[in-house]
Design a protein around this motif. Sequence first.
Motif, PDB file in Angstrom:
ATOM      1  N   ASP A  39       2.108  -7.331 -21.931  1.00  0.00           N
ATOM      2  CA  ASP A  39       0.764  -6.737 -21.853  1.00  0.00           C
ATOM      3  C   ASP A  39       0.818  -5.242 -21.435  1.00  0.00           C
ATOM      4  O   ASP A  39      -0.160  -4.665 -22.162  1.00  0.00           O
ATOM      5  CB  ASP A  39      -0.129  -7.654 -20.995  1.00  0.00           C
ATOM      6  CG  ASP A  39      -1.582  -7.171 -20.872  1.00  0.00           C
ATOM      7  OD1 ASP A  39      -2.176  -7.489 -21.999  1.00  0.00           O
ATOM      8  OD2 ASP A  39      -1.878  -6.331 -20.043  1.00  0.00           O
ATOM      9  N   ILE A  40       1.500  -5.026 -20.536  1.00  0.00           N
ATOM     10  CA  ILE A  40       1.748  -3.670 -20.185  1.00  0.00           C
ATOM     11  C   ILE A  40       1.989  -2.735 -21.599  1.00  0.00           C
ATOM     12  O   ILE A  40       1.420  -1.690 -21.571  1.00  0.00           O
ATOM     13  CB  ILE A  40       2.725  -3.300 -19.001  1.00  0.00           C
ATOM     14  CG1 ILE A  40       2.234  -3.963 -17.940  1.00  0.00           C
ATOM     15  CG2 ILE A  40       2.935  -1.825 -19.129  1.00  0.00           C
ATOM     16  CD1 ILE A  40       0.810  -3.141 -17.193  1.00  0.00           C
ATOM     17  N   HIS A  41       2.981  -3.138 -22.453  1.00  0.00           N
ATOM     18  CA  HIS A  41       3.065  -2.560 -23.486  1.00  0.00           C
ATOM     19  C   HIS A  41       1.967  -2.212 -24.412  1.00  0.00           C
ATOM     20  O   HIS A  41       2.190  -1.355 -25.312  1.00  0.00           O
ATOM     21  CB  HIS A  41       4.618  -3.103 -24.190  1.00  0.00           C
ATOM     22  CG  HIS A  41       4.745  -2.477 -25.603  1.00  0.00           C
ATOM     23  ND1 HIS A  41       5.515  -1.280 -25.443  1.00  0.00           N
ATOM     24  CD2 HIS A  41       4.613  -2.792 -26.754  1.00  0.00           C
ATOM     25  CE1 HIS A  41       5.634  -1.053 -26.674  1.00  0.00           C
ATOM     26  NE2 HIS A  41       5.234  -1.951 -27.678  1.00  0.00           N
ATOM     27  N   HIS A  42       1.185  -3.053 -24.470  1.00  0.00           N
ATOM     28  CA  HIS A  42       0.039  -3.122 -25.305  1.00  0.00           C
ATOM     29  C   HIS A  42      -1.141  -2.347 -24.727  1.00  0.00           C
ATOM     30  O   HIS A  42      -2.133  -1.969 -25.440  1.00  0.00           O
ATOM     31  CB  HIS A  42      -0.539  -4.616 -25.805  1.00  0.00           C
ATOM     32  CG  HIS A  42       0.287  -5.190 -26.795  1.00  0.00           C
ATOM     33  ND1 HIS A  42      -0.476  -5.434 -28.027  1.00  0.00           N
ATOM     34  CD2 HIS A  42       1.403  -5.713 -26.741  1.00  0.00           C
ATOM     35  CE1 HIS A  42       0.748  -5.873 -28.728  1.00  0.00           C
ATOM     36  NE2 HIS A  42       1.795  -6.219 -28.009  1.00  0.00           N
ATOM     37  N   GLN A  43      -0.949  -1.922 -23.473  1.00  0.00           N
ATOM     38  CA  GLN A  43      -2.124  -0.878 -22.814  1.00  0.00           C
ATOM     39  C   GLN A  43      -1.544   0.578 -23.160  1.00  0.00           C
ATOM     40  O   GLN A  43      -0.520   0.939 -23.477  1.00  0.00           O
ATOM     41  CB  GLN A  43      -2.140  -1.358 -21.324  1.00  0.00           C
ATOM     42  CG  GLN A  43      -2.578  -2.495 -20.879  1.00  0.00           C
ATOM     43  CD  GLN A  43      -2.678  -2.873 -19.598  1.00  0.00           C
ATOM     44  OE1 GLN A  43      -2.687  -1.798 -18.799  1.00  0.00           O
ATOM     45  NE2 GLN A  43      -2.536  -3.988 -19.178  1.00  0.00           N
ATOM     46  N   LEU A  44      -2.501   1.470 -22.975  1.00  0.00           N
ATOM     47  CA  LEU A  44      -2.163   2.883 -23.368  1.00  0.00           C
ATOM     48  C   LEU A  44      -1.083   3.539 -22.468  1.00  0.00           C
ATOM     49  O   LEU A  44      -0.092   3.972 -23.120  1.00  0.00           O
ATOM     50  CB  LEU A  44      -3.603   3.599 -23.465  1.00  0.00           C
ATOM     51  CG  LEU A  44      -3.257   5.138 -23.829  1.00  0.00           C
ATOM     52  CD1 LEU A  44      -2.850   4.963 -25.345  1.00  0.00           C
ATOM     53  CD2 LEU A  44      -4.814   5.799 -23.753  1.00  0.00           C
TER      54      LEU A  44
END
Length: 257
Positions: free
Chosen positions: A210-215
């Motif tokens: 999920d961190i990877h999908h955040q800016l």
Amino acid sequence: MVFWEGYVSDEAMGTFAPIVVYWLYAGFYQLLPPLDNYRLHSKKEEALKNSVPLSFVVKGVLLQQLVQATVAQGLFLLTSKANASGIMIQPSIPVQIVQIVVAMFVMDTWQYFVHRYMHQNKFLYRHVYAQHHRLVVPYAVGALYNHPLEGLFLDTLGGAISFLVSGMTARTAVIFFCFAIIKTVDDHCGLWLPGNIFHIIFQNNSAYHDIHHQLPGLKYNYSQPFFPIWDKLLGTYMPYNLVKRHEGGLEARAMKD
């Protein structure tokens, strides 16, 4: 001996079982109640931030699975190892375990470097990889929602190379690819459920991805689907904290240096 022996060939199971497992496991997540207290993003945020409807996502996944099934069938036909009586020679259980572990590391290595390159190459990111990031808020059914070229180079070729390097048979591949699919779906489920075995065993999990999908994490946490080894070795690892949101639920918040 396995339950499908005598009914379906190992090659057919290796080709189609991962597809069936994908839709069963992703469908399980899709049919769950809202579970707001365990969501990494609210349903409202999912609807606002994601720029592609569910129907498009399903079509994209089915296209990728068609390509994967075609490549898998070809690989199994080329590498089938039967003796003179036509019976598949299956290695011992310890050998199969070693083959699966080798395949896990090969798949992680391939996917890390291809994934990272698709982010760093501006043309590839804009015209190919950005399709996957239309799902800013990941969910299970969209785990394999990719541009066809990304699906081919990242997932399909990665799986084929893992299969070939490990030397596993089609029967062992059924176990490996089904497990890899379950892990990939779980990483995209958008939930942090108590007792989830993947969160206990693997650092690379739904919050990590999920961190990877955040800016802030777009150029971090490339590793998938099993271990964060390459991120940690090459400086692209971004740790996170799980904090409670005001409206309920959890949030994976990146920890910046």
